[in-house]
Design an enzyme around this catalytic site. Sequence first.
Site, PDB file in Angstrom:
ATOM      1  N   ASP A  60      82.041  58.605  27.387  1.00 49.71           N
ATOM      2  CA  ASP A  60      83.024  59.520  27.578  1.00 49.71           C
ATOM      3  C   ASP A  60      83.014  59.984  29.396  1.00 49.71           C
ATOM      4  O   ASP A  60      82.038  59.523  29.863  1.00 49.71           O
ATOM      5  CB  ASP A  60      82.875  60.636  26.920  1.00 49.71           C
ATOM      6  N   TYR A  62      82.545  61.696  32.795  1.00 40.96           N
ATOM      7  CA  TYR A  62      81.618  62.753  33.458  1.00 40.96           C
ATOM      8  C   TYR A  62      82.393  64.217  33.040  1.00 40.96           C
ATOM      9  O   TYR A  62      83.406  64.368  33.418  1.00 40.96           O
ATOM     10  CB  TYR A  62      81.637  62.599  34.887  1.00 40.96           C
ATOM     11  N   PHE A  73      82.061  55.044  34.738  1.00 42.60           N
ATOM     12  CA  PHE A  73      81.143  55.132  35.850  1.00 42.60           C
ATOM     13  C   PHE A  73      81.544  55.409  37.071  1.00 42.60           C
ATOM     14  O   PHE A  73      80.542  55.726  38.058  1.00 42.60           O
ATOM     15  CB  PHE A  73      80.504  53.658  35.629  1.00 42.60           C
ATOM     16  N   HIS A 183      71.691  50.821  28.328  1.00 39.01           N
ATOM     17  CA  HIS A 183      72.391  51.504  29.144  1.00 39.01           C
ATOM     18  C   HIS A 183      71.814  51.660  30.470  1.00 39.01           C
ATOM     19  O   HIS A 183      70.634  51.639  30.649  1.00 39.01           O
ATOM     20  CB  HIS A 183      72.794  52.877  28.667  1.00 39.01           C
TER      21      HIS A 183
END
Length: 216
Positions: A60, A62, A73, A183
């Site tokens: 989701d 930031y 990202f 991740h």
Amino acid sequence: MSWNEFLNEQQNRGYFQELQSFLSEQESLGKTIYPPAQLRFHAFDLTPLEKVKVVILGQDPYHGEGQAHGLSFSVPEGIKIPPSLRNMYKELSSSIDGYKIPESGNLEHWAKQGVLLLNAVLSVELASAGSHANKGWETFTDNAISRINQSQNGVIFLLWGSYAHKKEKLIDTEKHTVLKSTHPSPLSAYRGFLGCDHFRQVNEILAKTGQTAIIW
């Protein structure tokens, strides 16, 4: 089929109308929501469906002030590079010869080359991670992944972390390539993301199929 047609189709569905009602309600309560409404579909605006070569799936947006701008990202110019993206840059610098780590965390130049930077959830409340999960966005983005799967060929999906791994069921691995690792978050990057070589592999696969490499 374009993303505009896809969006119009989804907007007529009950789940999407419920999602819009939820967002309207949150705004009427004075909640600060990121990214701003005009940037929620920024990933689709920058990477047309027929141009998708690579999909990088995030979870989701930031939730810090000014960070989210509709690309997984990525952060706008002038915003401090978040830890996960810093690890992505670190992996790039170790696997792509001559790669220089940028001072900016803005990944729009990736998106414009065919890298769909897609979060599973496309909005969040300020300072409240995951606050808009399970409100309908996941259905929308799963449908987007399914549309890519059906309409395109030879797309490379980068699935990082257990959440992203669950999306593999939406992808026909006979038609497309799936690369998986942990991740890039500092909590897990050292357990497989750093050293995964995904960015180099993407360019090798694109070269083999006669496509232009991504300038990361």
